[in-house]
Design a protein around this motif. Structure first.
Motif, mmCIF file in Angstrom:
data_model
loop_
_atom_site.group_PDB
_atom_site.id
_atom_site.type_symbol
_atom_site.label_atom_id
_atom_site.label_comp_id
_atom_site.label_asym_id
_atom_site.label_seq_id
_atom_site.Cartn_x
_atom_site.Cartn_y
_atom_site.Cartn_z
ATOM 1 N N ASN A 1 30.274 26.707 65.639
ATOM 2 C CA ASN A 1 29.553 25.034 65.138
ATOM 3 C C ASN A 1 28.746 24.980 67.077
ATOM 4 O O ASN A 1 28.153 24.556 67.515
ATOM 5 C CB ASN A 1 30.689 24.020 64.584
ATOM 6 N N THR B 1 27.654 16.603 56.449
ATOM 7 C CA THR B 1 27.011 17.822 57.769
ATOM 8 C C THR B 1 25.996 16.890 58.270
ATOM 9 O O THR B 1 25.029 15.974 57.423
ATOM 10 C CB THR B 1 26.716 19.277 57.679
ATOM 11 N N GLY C 1 24.408 23.257 56.140
ATOM 12 C CA GLY C 1 25.877 23.356 56.322
ATOM 13 C C GLY C 1 26.266 22.879 55.139
ATOM 14 O O GLY C 1 25.531 21.583 53.720
ATOM 15 N N GLY D 1 29.378 21.305 55.307
ATOM 16 C CA GLY D 1 30.774 19.983 56.247
ATOM 17 C C GLY D 1 31.606 20.018 55.804
ATOM 18 O O GLY D 1 32.527 19.408 56.096
#
Length: 417
Positions: free
Chosen positions: A299, A352, A357, A359
């Protein structure tokens, strides 16, 4: 004869005059003595009154200092207003809330102007000042005679309350969502096994047909991708079922960096480790904690597409809110930061801002940390990067053991899994 008689009369009169004068002088002396005694008594009474007044002034001054101390010790901001709504007094908390350098800077200004300058209104709804959330209430100030002598404006810091309410709402929302996700994941996983079985059978029976084998391989890869997604969903819904043991902190973090190598290789990232050598071990589930570190590292790297600095640190938590010894693990980046409007949702599943992504990354991190009886905080601002802070319980007894004993405990714990 006559002269002698006159002299006798004069002497009598003179004698009488002297006697009258003596009586008057005596009376005057008594009056003076009485007056002197009265003056002395009044002096004594005045001295006693002055002493009582000094004692009362001393008591009043002590009471004033005591009340000032109480007022300044309040975490609630207090503004004292006169009948015209002008601030006559304020405490330090009010000055801090309203951005004033000193409480005296607020005096003599209308309360509405003071609140407006800080971006506040007189509404009793929660309002934000920077990172704080406050509520404003008013109360009349009553004089001894029973009439109104002004009013009070109270500023309450409800940041912690709002945070707890937000966490409670999130937990309730995620609990319901997690139960639904778990059931759906199980329902999907069963037919996926059949699809994978039939794909492998097609590959086996089509050795002479490369195109069919290629299609079967793509089906198999897609099934594996869906299975990984479902595994993450199940990890999110049931992270508390995994056993914990002592694991080497540095090796665990280095393994997580190795797993994140595919993401780190995409940008020039400067990686810095700041690991306290006094914390060789952490109490956790190894696989889950690697997943936490991996998700946070990936991330952070994705938040720095043009490169930056990634810092992973591990320190002791001096005053842990967990009520037990704890360690602090932080993952910080110098990337884009998090939009304030997204802060309350970053740990929600399937939320997200990335195009590709799922999420689930931060949702899984949050679930695992809570399953470890820890907590996670985030500090971020657009353009200033983001810092995720994990506080994890760190049982004290093993920390006091010699290295050899600790190593033995690690081996025993790991072999018991």
């Amino acid at each position: 004869m006559t002269t002698a008689t006159w002299d006798a009369g004069e002497r009598a009169l003179l004698q009488a005059a002297f006697e009258s004068f003596d009586e008057a002088a005596h009376t005057l002396q008594q009056s003076y003595s009485t007056l002197t005694a009265r003056v002395e008594q009044m002096d004594l009474e005045l001295a006693q009154s002055n002493e009582a007044l000094r004692r009362q002034l001393h008591v009043n001054e002590a009471m004033r200092r005591h009340l000032d101390g109480i007022l300044e010790s309040l975490s609630t901001g207090v503004l004292v207003l006169d009948g015209a709504g002008v601030v006559t007094r304020a405490n330090g908390a009010a000055a801090a809330f309203l951005g004033a350098g000193h409480a005296g800077d607020l005096q003599g200004r209308p309360a509405e102007d003071v609140l407006r300058a800080a971006g506040l209104t007189s509404s009793d709804r929660p309002q934000r000042i920077g990172s704080r959330v406050v509520t404003i209430t008013g109360a009349p100030l009553t004089a001894e005679a029973g009439g109104a002598s002004g009013s009070l404006v109270l500023l309450h810091d409800v940041t912690r309350v709002c945070l707890l309410e937000e966490q409670l709402r999130r937990r309730e929302r995620l609990a319901a969502m997690g139960e639904m996700i778990g059931r759906i994941a199980h329902e999907i996983r069963n037919p996926l096994g059949s699809v994978e079985l039939f794909a492998s059978m097609v590959r086996r029976d089509s050795a002479d047909r490369p195109s069919v084998q290629r299609y079967a391989e793509q089906i198999s890869q897609s099934v594996h991708a869906m299975d990984r997604l479902l595994a993450n969903l199940l990890l999110y819904t049931r992270p508390d079922r995994a056993p914990r043991a002592w694991h080497h902190a540095e090796q665990l973090i280095l393994d997580s960096l190795t797993l994140a190598a595919h993401a780190i290789a995409k940008a020039p990232v400067d990686i810095r480790l700041d690991l306290d050598p006094r914390i060789p071990l952490i109490w956790c589930h190894e696989g889950q904690m690697k997943q936490v570190c991996l998700n946070l590292i990936v991330n952070a790297v994705q938040a720095m597409p043009a490169g930056g600095r990634l810092t992973v640190s591990l320190t002791n938590e001096a005053e842990s809110a967990l009520g037990v010894p704890a360690v602090r693990l932080t993952v910080a980046d110098t990337g884009d930061g998090i939009d304030p409007s997204h802060r309350s949702r970053i740990f929600d599943p399937f939320f997200t801002t990335k195009d590709e992504g799922t999420g689930l990354g931060l949702a899984i991190v949050h679930a695992i940390v809570e399953a470890h009886q820890g907590h996670i905080d985030v500090d971020s601002a657009p353009g200033r990067g983001t810092t995720f802070t994990l506080v994890l319980p760190h049982p004290a007894p093993l920390r006091a053991l010699p290295p050899a004993a600790v190593q033995t405990c690690v081996c025993v714990e790991e072999s018991a899994q």
